[in-house]
Design a protein around this motif. Structure first.
Motif, PDB file in Angstrom:
ATOM      1  N   VAL A 108       0.782  -1.112  -0.133  1.00  0.00           N
ATOM      2  CA  VAL A 108      -0.070   0.040   0.013  1.00  0.00           C
ATOM      3  C   VAL A 108       0.991   1.430  -0.062  1.00  0.00           C
ATOM      4  O   VAL A 108       1.584   1.454   0.900  1.00  0.00           O
ATOM      5  N   TYR A 109       0.532   2.027  -0.927  1.00  0.00           N
ATOM      6  CA  TYR A 109       1.174   3.438  -1.112  1.00  0.00           C
ATOM      7  C   TYR A 109      -0.080   4.567  -0.647  1.00  0.00           C
ATOM      8  O   TYR A 109      -0.952   4.515  -1.510  1.00  0.00           O
ATOM      9  N   VAL A 110       0.503   5.272   0.409  1.00  0.00           N
ATOM     10  CA  VAL A 110      -0.516   6.496   0.829  1.00  0.00           C
ATOM     11  C   VAL A 110       0.272   7.795   0.480  1.00  0.00           C
ATOM     12  O   VAL A 110       1.278   8.184   1.145  1.00  0.00           O
ATOM     13  N   GLU A 111      -0.165   8.538  -0.439  1.00  0.00           N
ATOM     14  CA  GLU A 111       0.460   9.892  -0.572  1.00  0.00           C
ATOM     15  C   GLU A 111       1.783   9.849  -0.769  1.00  0.00           C
ATOM     16  O   GLU A 111       2.757  10.525  -0.125  1.00  0.00           O
ATOM     17  N   CYS A 112       2.148   9.240  -1.641  1.00  0.00           N
ATOM     18  CA  CYS A 112       3.897   8.925  -2.190  1.00  0.00           C
ATOM     19  C   CYS A 112       4.146   9.118  -3.492  1.00  0.00           C
ATOM     20  O   CYS A 112       3.342   9.529  -4.438  1.00  0.00           O
ATOM     21  N   SER A 113       5.407   9.504  -3.593  1.00  0.00           N
ATOM     22  CA  SER A 113       5.887   9.506  -5.187  1.00  0.00           C
ATOM     23  C   SER A 113       6.806   8.408  -5.232  1.00  0.00           C
ATOM     24  O   SER A 113       7.548   7.920  -4.214  1.00  0.00           O
ATOM     25  N   GLY A 114       7.326   8.186  -6.328  1.00  0.00           N
ATOM     26  CA  GLY A 114       8.562   7.052  -6.520  1.00  0.00           C
ATOM     27  C   GLY A 114       8.243   6.441  -7.775  1.00  0.00           C
ATOM     28  O   GLY A 114       7.538   6.608  -8.836  1.00  0.00           O
ATOM     29  N   GLN A 115       8.635   5.222  -7.774  1.00  0.00           N
ATOM     30  CA  GLN A 115       8.306   4.187  -8.758  1.00  0.00           C
ATOM     31  C   GLN A 115       8.463   2.786  -8.242  1.00  0.00           C
ATOM     32  O   GLN A 115       9.032   2.449  -7.386  1.00  0.00           O
ATOM     33  N   ILE A 116       7.749   1.961  -9.044  1.00  0.00           N
ATOM     34  CA  ILE A 116       7.534   0.537  -8.792  1.00  0.00           C
ATOM     35  C   ILE A 116       7.998  -0.207 -10.066  1.00  0.00           C
ATOM     36  O   ILE A 116       7.283  -0.141 -11.066  1.00  0.00           O
ATOM     37  N   LEU A 117       8.942  -1.122 -10.218  1.00  0.00           N
ATOM     38  CA  LEU A 117       9.229  -1.525 -11.328  1.00  0.00           C
ATOM     39  C   LEU A 117      10.102  -2.810 -11.151  1.00  0.00           C
ATOM     40  O   LEU A 117      10.916  -3.337 -10.117  1.00  0.00           O
ATOM     41  N   GLY A 118       9.721  -3.491 -12.309  1.00  0.00           N
ATOM     42  CA  GLY A 118      10.294  -4.962 -12.399  1.00  0.00           C
ATOM     43  C   GLY A 118      10.045  -5.831 -11.082  1.00  0.00           C
ATOM     44  O   GLY A 118      10.990  -6.877 -10.791  1.00  0.00           O
ATOM     45  N   CYS A 119       8.928  -5.829 -10.519  1.00  0.00           N
ATOM     46  CA  CYS A 119       8.439  -6.787  -9.181  1.00  0.00           C
ATOM     47  C   CYS A 119       7.550  -7.950  -9.747  1.00  0.00           C
ATOM     48  O   CYS A 119       6.907  -7.899 -10.492  1.00  0.00           O
ATOM     49  N   LEU A 120       7.513  -8.874  -8.695  1.00  0.00           N
ATOM     50  CA  LEU A 120       6.505  -9.632  -8.778  1.00  0.00           C
ATOM     51  C   LEU A 120       5.675  -9.614  -7.544  1.00  0.00           C
ATOM     52  O   LEU A 120       6.209  -9.679  -6.338  1.00  0.00           O
ATOM     53  N   PHE A 121       4.253  -9.583  -8.013  1.00  0.00           N
ATOM     54  CA  PHE A 121       3.279  -9.442  -6.954  1.00  0.00           C
ATOM     55  C   PHE A 121       2.539 -10.827  -7.189  1.00  0.00           C
ATOM     56  O   PHE A 121       2.012 -11.042  -8.078  1.00  0.00           O
ATOM     57  N   GLU A 122       2.650 -11.709  -6.150  1.00  0.00           N
ATOM     58  CA  GLU A 122       2.114 -12.780  -6.297  1.00  0.00           C
ATOM     59  C   GLU A 122       1.179 -13.538  -4.921  1.00  0.00           C
ATOM     60  O   GLU A 122       1.791 -13.672  -3.848  1.00  0.00           O
ATOM     61  N   GLY A 123      -0.108 -13.808  -4.960  1.00  0.00           N
ATOM     62  CA  GLY A 123      -0.865 -14.289  -4.057  1.00  0.00           C
ATOM     63  C   GLY A 123      -0.951 -13.446  -3.032  1.00  0.00           C
ATOM     64  O   GLY A 123      -1.068 -13.941  -1.695  1.00  0.00           O
ATOM     65  N   ASN A 124      -1.222 -12.034  -3.152  1.00  0.00           N
ATOM     66  CA  ASN A 124      -1.396 -11.425  -1.984  1.00  0.00           C
ATOM     67  C   ASN A 124      -2.580 -10.716  -1.880  1.00  0.00           C
ATOM     68  O   ASN A 124      -3.542 -11.123  -2.583  1.00  0.00           O
ATOM     69  N   GLY A 125      -3.132 -10.343  -0.767  1.00  0.00           N
ATOM     70  CA  GLY A 125      -4.537  -9.548  -0.414  1.00  0.00           C
ATOM     71  C   GLY A 125      -4.891 -10.039   0.977  1.00  0.00           C
ATOM     72  O   GLY A 125      -4.118  -9.767   1.807  1.00  0.00           O
ATOM     73  N   PHE A 126      -6.206 -10.445   1.074  1.00  0.00           N
ATOM     74  CA  PHE A 126      -6.723 -10.566   2.138  1.00  0.00           C
ATOM     75  C   PHE A 126      -8.046 -11.586   1.803  1.00  0.00           C
ATOM     76  O   PHE A 126      -8.700 -11.157   1.137  1.00  0.00           O
ATOM     77  N   PRO A 127      -8.063 -12.555   2.685  1.00  0.00           N
ATOM     78  CA  PRO A 127      -9.392 -13.378   2.370  1.00  0.00           C
ATOM     79  C   PRO A 127     -10.931 -12.824   2.583  1.00  0.00           C
ATOM     80  O   PRO A 127     -11.744 -13.479   2.228  1.00  0.00           O
ATOM     81  N   VAL A 128     -10.848 -11.635   3.385  1.00  0.00           N
ATOM     82  CA  VAL A 128     -12.050 -11.193   3.766  1.00  0.00           C
ATOM     83  C   VAL A 128     -12.118  -9.541   3.327  1.00  0.00           C
ATOM     84  O   VAL A 128     -11.264  -8.760   3.413  1.00  0.00           O
TER      85      VAL A 128
END
Length: 181
Positions: A108-128
């Protein structure tokens, strides 16, 4: 890490817990952003934030660089099971965020600047379903281009990427979104 500049390389933070940032917590002054964390070639695994955000890493009002790292099976009572960043400049590069659970998702990013690059996001979240949708990645009032990332196997039936109140149109290019339900 408070109001300091720290580089961490080739380290493992595992099975730890804290109220803020179960694995690593970095905080600076709101106006100065006088804290800096550079995390390279490291693993943050099985960490838990018991009352706030950022199971693996929580970063407030700082400069954050995470490169070639693995965040796996981290969780937070609140936001950002893997990484929670607020009011900061953050670059997340070539990092794996896998199986991280928080009330509003993996990162989670809140009121940010920057960059997200070359990442793997796998099986994240929340079941509810609780807040914004329990996604792999959530950007709130942030300007962070996302490029060359892969988003896969988000199995909880929520959007894999959620954007709320963007500062500018989202720059999302060269990414792969696959096998999400």
């Amino acid at each position: 890490i408070s109001h300091s500049a720290v580089t961490i390389e080739h380290c493992i933070a595992q099975n730890s817990s804290a109220y803020y940032g179960g694995g690593i917590f970095v905080v600076g002054s709101e106006n100065l952003r006088d804290a800096t964390l550079t995390l390279r070639n490291s693993v943050v695994k099985g960490c838990y934030s018991s009352g706030a955000s950022g199971g693996g890493i929580s970063a407030d009002y700082c400069s954050l660089r995470v490169s070639n790292c693995v965040l796996e099976r981290d969780s937070a009572y609140n936001s950002g099971g893997g990484i929670y960043v607020a009011g900061s400049f953050a670059i997340i590069d070539s990092t794996i965020i896998r199986g991280c659970l928080g009330a509003t998702g993996g990162m989670v990013y809140v009121e940010c600047s920057g960059q997200i690059l070359g990442c793997l996001f796998e099986g994240n979240g929340f079941p509810v379903e609780i807040n914004l949708g329990e996604s792999d990645l959530i950007l709130v009032r942030s300007d962070c281009p996302i490029s060359r990332c892969t988003f896969r196997n988000n199995i909880y039936g929520h959007p894999t990427i959620a954007v709320a109140s963007p500062q500018r149109p989202l720059q999302f290019y060269g990414n792969v979104v696959e096998n999400n339900t």
